[in-house]
Scaffold this motif. Sequence first.
Motif, PDB file in Angstrom:
ATOM      1  N   THR A   1     -55.929  24.328  44.805  1.00 54.26           N
ATOM      2  CA  THR A   1     -54.846  23.685  45.364  1.00 54.26           C
ATOM      3  C   THR A   1     -55.762  22.196  44.622  1.00 54.26           C
ATOM      4  N   ARG A   2     -56.719  22.378  44.830  1.00 52.71           N
ATOM      5  CA  ARG A   2     -57.419  20.712  43.618  1.00 52.71           C
ATOM      6  C   ARG A   2     -56.531  21.031  41.830  1.00 52.71           C
ATOM      7  N   LEU A   3     -57.498  22.404  41.795  1.00 50.20           N
ATOM      8  CA  LEU A   3     -56.898  22.594  40.378  1.00 50.20           C
ATOM      9  C   LEU A   3     -55.553  21.938  40.029  1.00 50.20           C
ATOM     10  N   ILE A   4     -54.488  22.204  40.672  1.00 50.21           N
ATOM     11  CA  ILE A   4     -52.979  22.297  41.054  1.00 50.21           C
ATOM     12  C   ILE A   4     -52.441  20.459  40.494  1.00 50.21           C
ATOM     13  N   HIS A   5     -53.300  20.189  41.505  1.00 46.59           N
ATOM     14  CA  HIS A   5     -53.145  18.030  42.186  1.00 46.59           C
ATOM     15  C   HIS A   5     -53.465  17.802  40.534  1.00 46.59           C
ATOM     16  N   LYS A   6     -54.255  17.969  40.192  1.00 46.56           N
ATOM     17  CA  LYS A   6     -55.525  17.124  39.333  1.00 46.56           C
ATOM     18  C   LYS A   6     -54.569  17.649  37.549  1.00 46.56           C
ATOM     19  N   ASP A   7     -53.944  18.921  37.296  1.00 39.88           N
ATOM     20  CA  ASP A   7     -53.614  20.225  36.232  1.00 39.88           C
ATOM     21  C   ASP A   7     -52.099  18.870  35.706  1.00 39.88           C
ATOM     22  N   SER A   8     -53.025  18.341  34.364  1.00 45.97           N
ATOM     23  CA  SER A   8     -51.721  17.063  33.627  1.00 45.97           C
ATOM     24  C   SER A   8     -51.108  18.722  32.953  1.00 45.97           C
ATOM     25  N   ARG A   9     -51.045  19.585  33.058  1.00 47.74           N
ATOM     26  CA  ARG A   9     -50.078  20.680  32.495  1.00 47.74           C
ATOM     27  C   ARG A   9     -49.102  21.088  33.257  1.00 47.74           C
ATOM     28  N   VAL A  10     -48.758  20.222  34.494  1.00 49.32           N
ATOM     29  CA  VAL A  10     -47.914  20.688  35.848  1.00 49.32           C
ATOM     30  C   VAL A  10     -47.468  19.497  36.582  1.00 49.32           C
ATOM     31  N   GLU A  11     -46.318  19.397  37.293  1.00 49.59           N
ATOM     32  CA  GLU A  11     -46.186  19.037  37.968  1.00 49.59           C
ATOM     33  C   GLU A  11     -45.759  19.912  39.966  1.00 49.59           C
ATOM     34  N   SER A  12     -46.808  18.836  40.608  1.00 50.49           N
ATOM     35  CA  SER A  12     -46.667  20.132  41.805  1.00 50.49           C
ATOM     36  C   SER A  12     -46.483  19.518  42.930  1.00 50.49           C
TER      37      SER A  12
END
Length: 224
Positions: free
Chosen positions: A194-205
Amino acid sequence: MAKNPVENPEQMYRYILDNTLDESESLRLLRETTLTMEQSMMQISPDQGQFMALMVKLMGAKTIVEIGTFTGYSALAMAQALPPDGRLIACDISREWTLVGRPYWEQAGVSQNIDLRLAPALDTLDELLQSGFKESVDMVFIDADKENGIAYYERSLQLLRPGGLVIADNAFWGGAVADPDNTEVATEAIRDLTRLIHKDSRVESSMIAVGDGLMLARKREAEF
């Protein structure tokens, strides 16, 4: 922070099902069959299945990868939403569990759209990447062992086309993720993803309260 306005979640959930659920006969029968199994808690909720089917249609998806199939309820829900030439590649390791769903896939007329791969999911994902599926998949649903969640996610991003969608199940883990005293391996793995996705500039979440919580990540269309 705004207070959760729902005071009676069970009553509210029944209201949701009574007023929104439009489940096919094949889905209902498969769900009821799975509920008789000891591992039935692994099955997604019917409102979640309906939500994911809607996402398939909104995305105009033709190619889906599912990581973790269990008895095949989620696969059936999404396959029924695909166009006639659509394809869902289902990854699982259990022949026993997936055999439960096959008669219902056939009953619904979508068995030809579901490509079941019985092998460790990471192996299947690597094979797909090596065989021309890179940046060609419209949606990925992750609902397998939590310890490999980040590995599944990273491969999913490689498979997804720009604008494609990852849906990761069990974002709430029955509420365990919000309990600071819960440091079990699976709980920590979900928090890490969850933390990775939240901070991942490759995606909008976005995380939404459907089923046991869903983490949605849309792959950005810009280069990264």
